[in-house]
Write an enzyme that holds these catalytic residues in place. Sequence first.
Site, PDB file in Angstrom:
ATOM      1  N   CYS A 130       0.820  -1.220   0.000  1.00  0.00           N
ATOM      2  CA  CYS A 130       0.000   0.000   0.000  1.00  0.00           C
ATOM      3  C   CYS A 130       0.850   1.263   0.000  1.00  0.00           C
ATOM      4  CB  CYS A 130      -0.936   0.002   1.193  1.00  0.00           C
ATOM      5  SG  CYS A 130      -0.140  -0.465   2.730  1.00  0.00           S
TER       6      CYS A 130
ATOM      7  N   HIS B  95      -3.028   6.315   4.654  1.00  0.00           N
ATOM      8  CA  HIS B  95      -1.609   6.620   4.873  1.00  0.00           C
ATOM      9  C   HIS B  95      -1.290   8.039   4.388  1.00  0.00           C
ATOM     10  CE1 HIS B  95      -0.950   2.543   5.928  1.00  0.00           C
ATOM     11  NE2 HIS B  95      -0.371   2.079   4.825  1.00  0.00           N
TER      12      HIS B  95
HETATM   13  C1  2RA Z   1       1.096  -1.739   6.633  1.00  0.00           C
HETATM   14  N1  2RA Z   1       1.789  -1.955   4.317  1.00  0.00           N
HETATM   15  O1  2RA Z   1       0.571  -0.639   6.467  1.00  0.00           O
HETATM   16  C2  2RA Z   1       1.295  -2.669   5.469  1.00  0.00           C
HETATM   17  C3  2RA Z   1       0.004  -3.355   5.157  1.00  0.00           C
HETATM   18  N2  2RA Z   1       0.155  -4.379   4.232  1.00  0.00           N
HETATM   19  O2  2RA Z   1       1.446  -2.161   7.741  1.00  0.00           O
END
Ligand code: 2RA
Length: 339
Positions: free
Chosen positions: A134, A247
């Site tokens: 991601c 994010h």
């Molecule tokens: C996280 N990228 O955000 C990882 C999830 N697959 O921890």
Amino acid sequence: QGPSVAIVGVTGAVGQEFLSVLSERDFPYRNLKLLASKRSAGKQITFEGREIVIEELTEDSFHGIDVALFSAGGSISKKFGPIAVHKGSVVVDNSSAFRMDEGIPLVIPEVNSDAMSHIKLSNKKGALIANPNCSTIICLMAATPLHRHAKVRRMVVSTYQAASGAGAAAMAELEQQTREVLEGKPPTCNIFQRQYAFNLFSHNSAVMQNGYNEEEMKLVKETKKIWSDPDVKVTATCIRVPVMRAHAESINLQFEKPLDEDTARQLLRQAAGVVLIDDRASNNFPTPLEVSNKDDVAVGRVRHDISQEGNHGLDIFVCGDQIRKGAALNAVQIAEKLL
Ligand code: 2RA
């Protein structure tokens, strides 16, 4: 007569988002098979006005399946992905199991769909396509339009990663801890063994010999593969922050050729899957809350990097929904490319 689709890991946060995205995008599936562990088998899910019974994932689950969307962890993908491919399914795998394997396309449709152009359902042949991590997807959705124009020589990424990246249980624990702390109670720490609410910490993935954690090395390695540019220099620091499902990433870029702010903004405005939120006058820039449950990655704080010579440096700030574009939407967009 659309494809028959299976979802492996349907009860997880990404599995549930697969269903939402398939429905919202009116994906032309002929039928849908929902697969999960023995524990969830037999439960019913209401989807598009009908009840579908969850079936236990077994080696026989993939007869007649054209597209199998996997998001059930690396060990499940390693065991059942090849079985599905052998049965003739095209697997879109959200785990990290096969991402760096030679010959396995690692795809962000807006960035490098040519990497999967040889795979079509009409080939009637199984294949596996890996969904990038991601934080890589969200980063490259913004960095690639700029890279194509001025060629990135070096990229420095600092991520601020949501609870959803650690699963639905981490989201629930963040909420629970927040309540407990506000009530003056000791926080319940099961997922991260430390207080998460009103706190932040280095990403919970394992720290490797070189001092980087696995999440940071995914960003480094996946960028090189997706851009087909082994020489691009990438470094990253990944942090877990008390945000639910989107994010945020601060990205510093050094280019081979000059790229001024205005040109950069123009390129970002024109980029598919990207929205520019860059209003200095009102100090209005991307936030995780505003991109949550949305498809587009939001970019702002576009500015010349004053620490670099000439017009070869740029800083940007990016937010993107981790469950959606960071996982489920990207995978369904890959599946759409197969049609
Ligand atoms: C996280 N990228 O955000 C990882 C999830 N697959 O921890």
